[in-house]
Motif scaffolding. Structure first.
Motif, PDB file in Angstrom:
ATOM      1  N   ASP A 155      44.816  46.269  12.899  1.00 49.17           N
ATOM      2  CA  ASP A 155      45.548  45.510  11.881  1.00 49.17           C
ATOM      3  C   ASP A 155      45.412  46.152  10.500  1.00 49.17           C
ATOM      4  O   ASP A 155      46.335  46.058   9.670  1.00 49.17           O
ATOM      5  N   LEU A 156      44.276  46.795  10.238  1.00 49.91           N
ATOM      6  CA  LEU A 156      44.106  47.471   8.954  1.00 49.91           C
ATOM      7  C   LEU A 156      45.062  48.650   8.811  1.00 49.91           C
ATOM      8  O   LEU A 156      45.521  48.956   7.697  1.00 49.91           O
ATOM      9  N   GLN A 176      52.203  52.148   9.137  1.00 53.36           N
ATOM     10  CA  GLN A 176      52.834  52.730  10.319  1.00 53.36           C
ATOM     11  C   GLN A 176      53.904  53.754   9.961  1.00 53.36           C
ATOM     12  O   GLN A 176      54.126  54.719  10.689  1.00 53.36           O
ATOM     13  N   ASP A 177      54.586  53.550   8.854  1.00 56.01           N
ATOM     14  CA  ASP A 177      55.665  54.468   8.465  1.00 56.01           C
ATOM     15  C   ASP A 177      55.146  55.693   7.718  1.00 56.01           C
ATOM     16  O   ASP A 177      55.857  56.687   7.592  1.00 56.01           O
ATOM     17  N   GLY A 229      42.716  58.189   8.223  1.00 51.23           N
ATOM     18  CA  GLY A 229      41.944  57.876   9.421  1.00 51.23           C
ATOM     19  C   GLY A 229      41.040  59.023   9.826  1.00 51.23           C
ATOM     20  O   GLY A 229      39.897  58.808  10.256  1.00 51.23           O
ATOM     21  N   GLY A 230      41.543  60.250   9.698  1.00 52.87           N
ATOM     22  CA  GLY A 230      40.730  61.411  10.037  1.00 52.87           C
ATOM     23  C   GLY A 230      39.508  61.529   9.149  1.00 52.87           C
ATOM     24  O   GLY A 230      38.409  61.864   9.615  1.00 52.87           O
ATOM     25  N   ALA A 287      44.916  56.058  13.809  1.00 45.67           N
ATOM     26  CA  ALA A 287      45.317  57.069  12.824  1.00 45.67           C
ATOM     27  C   ALA A 287      46.418  57.973  13.345  1.00 45.67           C
ATOM     28  O   ALA A 287      47.045  58.696  12.569  1.00 45.67           O
ATOM     29  N   GLY A 288      46.665  57.952  14.645  1.00 47.83           N
ATOM     30  CA  GLY A 288      47.742  58.777  15.204  1.00 47.83           C
ATOM     31  C   GLY A 288      47.312  59.653  16.353  1.00 47.83           C
ATOM     32  O   GLY A 288      48.149  60.315  16.977  1.00 47.83           O
TER      33      GLY A 288
END
Length: 592
Positions: free
Chosen positions: A259-260, A265-266, A275-276, A345-346
């Motif tokens: 949720d964070l 997302q875009d 995130g990395g 993060a992807g």
């Protein structure tokens, strides 16, 4: 002739000249071999990529690269997804459950290879996620598209999809029984005994592919087993309870971290970089979070946990047993963050391997704590192994898969009783707090988890457009009673829609409501249809789901309801047509 069609010809001939059962058995072996080979490719890809980074240039001897490589891996994964797969890849087992429920078991073709590439990059560069979910998606896509290529029905296509998933798990772990049970517990909630045969064939063939090509033996192995002692049962029960609560923590933390990341997302590259960096910070504090974590699990299982501190800043304080114990306990709590950050993060990966990591850490922590406090003398290796089963059971809601997976990959069938105790206890605790598994919780909240409810699954497959009946004779609002009687005389129905000149439904006329007046000929020219019509008890819209339609039938008590699209009258839908279609689909979708 196109290349791929040359290889379809023998199977087309087989399908025409063999029974459906024999063709499915042959197909399950083919799907199993393809999924097994895919698993081999993924394992080899990750192995050599990691070897190149870790040993080729000795870069991982410098702790800074433990932080940098996962960032590179996530960014590279995002780049591949955005450029080659249009930014959509569909991660996790939940995506397959969605395909079964909402897409008639149709899985996109690119998933047969996209997850191998993306998860291989993520894990190869040290992303803290497992390879099992990606290979489940890959195997499922292989089975689904194989079924689509030979125009198999929904039931057979779903079974081959499950064969691909079972084969993927079997090949990754060299655990055919666990592969079959995973398919049954997670994907096929209603299955007959005969459907086990294709699943077994697929899992065995995939396992053989992995064993023959990679020449692998048991993933974890304890040279000296400490046999099960009945006196340790209370401790195993307590471990199961702890595993249950830790599984609840795992599930809820995953969704909170997701949720964070949701608002970003875009902004894919911003999200990947942020995130990395977070993942790199965690790995800097806890180096064992680098990669899948199987190396750390082996250390815990062999009671060599002090080596986990080797690259940690805590190594400065030595390898005191209490320090090691606290470090392992912290790993059990922070692994969930590392894994979820990697995926959110992807990066691409799953929670299978991380669950085993957390379970092994919990089992080690609990048994070592009991030993250090001199409450009892517990076998650390055994508790580390059964701890894996406890977390797998709780997080995945698949206790049988957890029991047999750990038994197969460790060669620990002597621990079958404690495995069952811990898995069952953990599952019972989790089920009380979390009715749905980690992968299915969000689907259930959206009302999209239908494979676990046969009635709702079939209703979801049914569509209004296939059930509309148009033989009801429409009547103009200005039609006289005499004209209405003439229409009634030539109709086999006892219900008549009143439709205006512009095609809109004005009301309905029930035969029972005009039965008395229709014989009064003196009113044939004076009474009009608009005076006799009534409002329908409910109206079905063309885009309504079948669940909504059935709710309207229940609330109205009607047997026939009009169907409208943009206020335009289309026809009627009846309970009898729905029940007939339901029975046909029930036969069609039941796995036999």
């Amino acid at each position: 002739m196109p290349y791929y069609k040359k290889y379809k010809i023998p199977l087309i001939w087989l399908r025409r000249h063999t029974s459906s059962r024999d063709f499915m058995l042959i197909s399950s072996a083919i799907v199993g071999s393809l999924a097994g080979l895919s698993a081999v490719v993924l394992k080899v890809f990750v192995h050599y990529l990691h070897m190149l980074l870790a040993y080729g240039n000795r870069l991982l001897d410098q702790p800074v690269w433990l932080v940098v490589f996962p960032i590179i891996g996530i960014l590279l994964t995002v780049f591949v997804v955005q450029v080659f797969f249009n930014g959509r890849i569909g991660r996790g087992t939940a995506n397959i459950l969605y395909s079964i429920s909402q897409k008639s078991s149709m899985v996109e073709r690119d998933k047969m290879y996209s997850h191998i590439i993306t998860s291989g990059i993520t894990a190869g560069f040290g992303g803290s996620a497992g390879l099992e979910s990606p290979i489940v998606v890959t195997g499922s896509a292989i089975g689904s598209n194989y079924g689509r290529s030979y125009h198999l029905n929904y039931r057979d296509r779903t079974l081959l999809l499950a064969c691909g998933a079972a084969a993927g798990i079997a090949a990754v772990f060299n655990a055919p029984i666990a592969g079959v049970l995973f398919a049954v517990e997670v994907l096929l909630t209603d299955i007959s005994i005969s459907a086990f045969i294709p699943l077994i064939i697929a899992a065995v063939v995939a396992t053989l592919c992995s064993k023959i090509i990679l020449n692998e033996e048991i993933l974890f192995f304890v040279e000296k087993y400490e046999f099960f002692e009945a006196g340790n049962v209370p401790f195993y029960v307590l471990l199961g309870i702890m595993a249950g609560f830790l599984s609840v923590y795992y599930t809820r933390m995953v969704h909170r971290v997701e949720d964070l990341f949701e608002p970003y997302q875009d902004k894919v590259y911003y999200r990947a970089l942020a995130g990395g960096l977070l993942l790199g910070l965690l790995i800097m504090l806890f180096p064992p979070l680098f990669g899948e974590g199987y190396g750390s699990v082996r250390l815990l299982e062999s009671n060599n946990a002090q080596q986990l501190l080797q690259d940690s800043w805590l190594a400065f304080f030595g390898t005191n047993e209490w320090l090691v114990l606290c470090f392992v306990g912290a790993l059990a709590l922070v692994k969930v963050f590392a894994t979820t950050i990697t995926i959110s993060a992807g990066g691409n990966g799953g929670n299978f391997a991380p669950s085993m990591f957390v379970g092994a850490s919990l089992g080690y922590f609990f048994s070592k704590l009991v030993n250090l406090l001199e409450i009892s003398r517990l076998p650390v290796s055994s508790f580390s192994m059964v701890g894996m089963a406890g977390i797998l059971s709780g997080v995945m809601h698949s206790p049988l898969t957890a029991v047999f997976l750990i038994a197969e990959i460790t060669g620990g069938y002597t621990l079958m009783i404690p495995l069952m105790i811990v898995s069952a206890t953990s599952y019972a605790v989790v089920k009380y707090f979390e009715p749905y598994s980690l992968d299915t919780k969000k689907l259930a909240q959206k009302g999209q988890l239908l494979t676990h409810n046969k009635d709702r699954t079939i209703l979801r497959i049914m569509e209004i457009r296939h059930l509309i009946e148009t033989e009801f004779q429409p009547v103009s609002p200005e039609a006289t009673l005499g004209e209405l009687v003439e229409i009634i005389a030539h109709s086999r129905r006892n219900l008549f829609p009143v439709v205006s000149a512009d095609g809109k439904l004005a009301g309905i006329i029930l035969l029972e409501n005009v039965r008395e007046i229709m014989f009064k000929t003196e009113k044939y020219s004076t009474v009009k249809a608009k005076e006799l019509m009534v409002k329908p008890p409910a109206v079905v819209q063309y885009n309504d789901s079948m669940a909504d339609v059935m709710k309207k039938f229940d609330e109205s008590g009607a047997w026939n309801l009009p169907v409208l699209r943009d206020e335009q009258y289309l026809g009627f839908v009846s309970k009898s047509s729905i029940f007939t279609k339901y029975r046909k689909l029930l036969i069609k979708t039941t796995t036999v």
